[in-house]
Each structure stands twice: as C-alpha cells, then as structure tokens.
Design an enzyme around this catalytic site. Structure first.
Site, PDB file in Angstrom:
ATOM      1  N   GLY A  20      -4.204 -10.446 -17.669  1.00  0.00           N
ATOM      2  CA  GLY A  20      -5.149  -9.519 -18.277  1.00  0.00           C
ATOM      3  C   GLY A  20      -6.541 -10.070 -18.524  1.00  0.00           C
ATOM      4  O   GLY A  20      -7.235  -9.630 -19.451  1.00  0.00           O
ATOM      5  N   ASN A  22      -9.141  -9.657 -16.485  1.00  0.00           N
ATOM      6  CA  ASN A  22     -10.064  -8.551 -16.177  1.00  0.00           C
ATOM      7  C   ASN A  22     -10.031  -7.495 -17.272  1.00  0.00           C
ATOM      8  O   ASN A  22     -11.068  -6.961 -17.666  1.00  0.00           O
ATOM      9  CB  ASN A  22      -9.711  -7.918 -14.830  1.00  0.00           C
ATOM     10  CG  ASN A  22     -10.305  -8.697 -13.683  1.00  0.00           C
ATOM     11  OD1 ASN A  22     -11.508  -8.679 -13.471  1.00  0.00           O
ATOM     12  ND2 ASN A  22      -9.459  -9.408 -12.951  1.00  0.00           N
ATOM     13  N   MET A  99       0.509  -4.672 -10.647  1.00  0.00           N
ATOM     14  CA  MET A  99       1.120  -5.038  -9.363  1.00  0.00           C
ATOM     15  C   MET A  99       2.279  -4.103  -9.006  1.00  0.00           C
ATOM     16  O   MET A  99       3.392  -4.545  -8.697  1.00  0.00           O
ATOM     17  CB  MET A  99       1.571  -6.506  -9.414  1.00  0.00           C
ATOM     18  CG  MET A  99       0.449  -7.463  -9.788  1.00  0.00           C
ATOM     19  SD  MET A  99      -1.055  -7.301  -8.780  1.00  0.00           S
ATOM     20  CE  MET A  99      -0.577  -8.299  -7.384  1.00  0.00           C
ATOM     21  N   LEU A 102       1.637   2.652  -6.252  1.00  0.00           N
ATOM     22  CA  LEU A 102       1.602   3.940  -6.957  1.00  0.00           C
ATOM     23  C   LEU A 102       2.152   5.036  -6.056  1.00  0.00           C
ATOM     24  O   LEU A 102       1.983   5.008  -4.836  1.00  0.00           O
ATOM     25  CB  LEU A 102       0.168   4.276  -7.358  1.00  0.00           C
ATOM     26  CG  LEU A 102      -0.537   3.221  -8.209  1.00  0.00           C
ATOM     27  CD1 LEU A 102      -1.963   3.658  -8.497  1.00  0.00           C
ATOM     28  CD2 LEU A 102       0.212   2.968  -9.506  1.00  0.00           C
ATOM     29  N   HIS A 118      -9.690  -5.387  -6.594  1.00  0.00           N
ATOM     30  CA  HIS A 118      -8.880  -6.093  -5.593  1.00  0.00           C
ATOM     31  C   HIS A 118      -9.596  -7.392  -5.226  1.00  0.00           C
ATOM     32  O   HIS A 118     -10.814  -7.387  -5.007  1.00  0.00           O
ATOM     33  CB  HIS A 118      -8.694  -5.211  -4.355  1.00  0.00           C
ATOM     34  CG  HIS A 118      -7.824  -5.853  -3.331  1.00  0.00           C
ATOM     35  ND1 HIS A 118      -6.451  -5.915  -3.455  1.00  0.00           N
ATOM     36  CD2 HIS A 118      -8.123  -6.495  -2.181  1.00  0.00           C
ATOM     37  CE1 HIS A 118      -5.946  -6.561  -2.421  1.00  0.00           C
ATOM     38  NE2 HIS A 118      -6.939  -6.926  -1.634  1.00  0.00           N
ATOM     39  N   GLU A 151      -4.435   7.297  -1.836  1.00  0.00           N
ATOM     40  CA  GLU A 151      -3.022   7.063  -1.512  1.00  0.00           C
ATOM     41  C   GLU A 151      -2.794   5.823  -0.653  1.00  0.00           C
ATOM     42  O   GLU A 151      -1.774   5.168  -0.782  1.00  0.00           O
ATOM     43  CB  GLU A 151      -2.417   8.309  -0.858  1.00  0.00           C
ATOM     44  CG  GLU A 151      -2.151   9.384  -1.900  1.00  0.00           C
ATOM     45  CD  GLU A 151      -1.454  10.596  -1.317  1.00  0.00           C
ATOM     46  OE1 GLU A 151      -0.511  10.400  -0.515  1.00  0.00           O
ATOM     47  OE2 GLU A 151      -1.848  11.715  -1.655  1.00  0.00           O
ATOM     48  N   GLY A 152      -3.713   5.490   0.223  1.00  0.00           N
ATOM     49  CA  GLY A 152      -3.567   4.273   1.029  1.00  0.00           C
ATOM     50  C   GLY A 152      -3.815   3.059   0.154  1.00  0.00           C
ATOM     51  O   GLY A 152      -4.791   3.015  -0.603  1.00  0.00           O
ATOM     52  N   VAL A 153      -2.968   2.052   0.256  1.00  0.00           N
ATOM     53  CA  VAL A 153      -3.089   0.878  -0.612  1.00  0.00           C
ATOM     54  C   VAL A 153      -4.404   0.140  -0.342  1.00  0.00           C
ATOM     55  O   VAL A 153      -4.684  -0.225   0.806  1.00  0.00           O
ATOM     56  CB  VAL A 153      -1.887  -0.078  -0.391  1.00  0.00           C
ATOM     57  CG1 VAL A 153      -2.057  -1.352  -1.204  1.00  0.00           C
ATOM     58  CG2 VAL A 153      -0.597   0.619  -0.754  1.00  0.00           C
TER      59      VAL A 153
HETATM   60  C1  GAR Z   1      -7.076 -10.158 -10.227  1.00  0.00           C
HETATM   61  O1  GAR Z   1      -7.550 -11.180  -9.403  1.00  0.00           O
HETATM   62  C2  GAR Z   1      -7.048  -8.840  -9.500  1.00  0.00           C
HETATM   63  O2  GAR Z   1      -8.095  -8.699  -8.594  1.00  0.00           O
HETATM   64  C3  GAR Z   1      -5.723  -8.926  -8.800  1.00  0.00           C
HETATM   65  O3  GAR Z   1      -4.856  -9.496  -9.722  1.00  0.00           O
HETATM   66  C4  GAR Z   1      -5.593 -10.378 -10.567  1.00  0.00           C
HETATM   67  C5  GAR Z   1      -5.272 -10.022 -12.000  1.00  0.00           C
HETATM   68  O4  GAR Z   1      -5.762 -11.003 -12.854  1.00  0.00           O
HETATM   69  N1  GAR Z   1      -5.275  -7.644  -8.372  1.00  0.00           N
HETATM   70  C6  GAR Z   1      -4.563  -7.448  -7.274  1.00  0.00           C
HETATM   71  O5  GAR Z   1      -4.215  -8.334  -6.543  1.00  0.00           O
HETATM   72  C7  GAR Z   1      -4.217  -5.988  -7.007  1.00  0.00           C
HETATM   73  N2  GAR Z   1      -3.824  -5.820  -5.673  1.00  0.00           N
HETATM   74  P1  GAR Z   1      -5.917 -10.712 -14.420  1.00  0.00           P
HETATM   75  O6  GAR Z   1      -4.569 -10.191 -14.905  1.00  0.00           O
HETATM   76  O7  GAR Z   1      -6.215 -12.065 -14.992  1.00  0.00           O
HETATM   77  O8  GAR Z   1      -7.025  -9.736 -14.587  1.00  0.00           O
END
Ligand code: GAR
Length: 203
Positions: A20, A22, A99, A102, A118, A151-153
């Site tokens: 968490g 971000n 992660m 959806l 991403h 919808e597309g990942v």
């Molecule tokens: C981040 O780097 C984000 O971009 C990535 O997971 C990490 C979460 O870090 N997201 C993905 O890979 C989604 N496909 P955080 O929990 O420290 O924010």
C-alpha cells in the site's frame, strides 16, 4: 454577500492487496485542503497486509474482503466490495497494487470511474514481472502508467506516465524501487487531474 462554497471532494476508494505505498501517497495528497479528491475507504482482498495499517494510521477506514471464501466466483467477491463502496457514496475507484483480475461486471459498473497504476510504460509489458521483462529486453528506460480500467487487462486509455532510467547493474528489485518512487509522484497528480476533469464534465 453570499460566500462561495467549496466544491466537495470526489470520494475515492483504494483497492489494495499488499504494502500500500501507492495507497499511502494517494491518501496523503487527498488530505491537502485544496485536493479535489479524498480517500474515504481502503479495501484489501488479503487480510493483515501492511497497507491496511497504513490507511488506519492516516485516519482512513480500512476493510478486508478476502477473495478466498468465494472460490472461483470472482463476481460474488466483487459484489460484496461494490456494496461497501455504494454504502459509502464512493465515486471513483483507484486500484493500487490490487492483484486480482476484474470481471466484466465490475469493470462495466464502474466504467470511466476506475483507474489503475501499472509498473511499466504501457502498452509495453502488461501483466506481471514487468521489471524483469524490461531488463531482459535490454530497455534503456522503464516506468509506470496510470490508466482508465477497461475489460482488457492493463489496456485502458493512459492518463499519465512517468519514465525512469534502467541503470547498469539494475535487477528487478532495484528497478522496482526506482519505479515506485516515480509512481508515488505520478498517481496522486494524475488522479487529481482525472477527478477535476470529471467535475467539469458534469452540469
Ligand atoms: C506497484 O508497483 C503497482 O504499480 C503494482 O503493484 C505495486 C504495488 O505496490 N501494480 C501492479 O502490478 C498491477 N498490475 P504498493 O502496494 O506498494 O503500492
């Protein structure tokens, strides 16, 4: 003289699965007096992750809706989350290290009101292991993308990107750390611009 009332902040939910960092940057930026959004709830699909404690420490409601009890019924899991969001009058969902794939149901319900970050320069490297793949490909730079969820990942329209250099000797971990620092700056500013534009579009 009538006084001008400030526009209420857009109510944002952040969905997480882990540390968490971000999410914490989104919460902090949203707590500024002049921010156009505020994070009103954080929901994790994994119990006891560090992000939940970070959210509570920042004064934000933090809930867990584990996906495991729902087995393969991803939509049933999402319907529980969605009901919690509706109860709290959430207007925009920000995925931040959430992660889970959806379902079309959730994506359609929140179409145009759900964003994701991403860790790559999309359209390069959708999916997992983005940093290792960028290094393996010999790329000179990596980065992160905030995009509207479709919808597309990892396919929705990009709202903002930040680039970082890939340095000699980088491995996936050192690159991930550099990209995360860029994410923490990019995501709050991009979300703020997104909700501000949404506000203008309304009558
Ligand atoms: C981040 O780097 C984000 O971009 C990535 O997971 C990490 C979460 O870090 N997201 C993905 O890979 C989604 N496909 P955080 O929990 O420290 O924010």
């Amino acid at each position: 003289m009538p006084t001008e009332t400030a526009k209420p902040k857009t109510r944002v939910a952040v969905l997480i699965s882990g540390s968490g960092t971000n999410m914490a940057s989104l919460i902090a930026a949203g707590q500024a007096a002049d921010a156009p959004y505020e994070v009103v709830v954080v929901i994790s699909n994994v119990a006891d992750v560090a992000g939940l404690e970070k959210a509570r420490a920042a004064g934000v409601e933090a809930l867990t809706v584990e996906h495991k009890p729902f087995g393969k019924d991803r939509e049933a899991h999402e319907r529980v989350i969605d009901a919690l969001l509706v109860e709290r009058n959430v207007e925009v969902i920000a995925l931040a290290g959430y992660m889970r794939l959806l379902t079309p149901w959730l994506v359609q319900k929140w179409a145009g009101r759900m964003v994701n970050i991403h860790p790559s320069l999309l359209p390069l490297y959708p999916g997992l292991n983005t940093h290792a793949r960028a290094i393996e490909a010999g790329d000179a730079e990596a980065g992160c993308t905030v995009h509207v969820v479709t919808e597309g990942v990892d396919e929705g329209p990009a709202l903002g990107q930040a680039r970082v250099a890939i340095l000699p000797g980088d491995d996936a971990d050192t690159l991930a750390e550099r990209v995360k620092a860029a994410e923490h700056a990019l995501y709050p500013q991009t979300l703020a611009a997104f909700v501000a534009r949404q506000g203008q579009a309304q009558p």
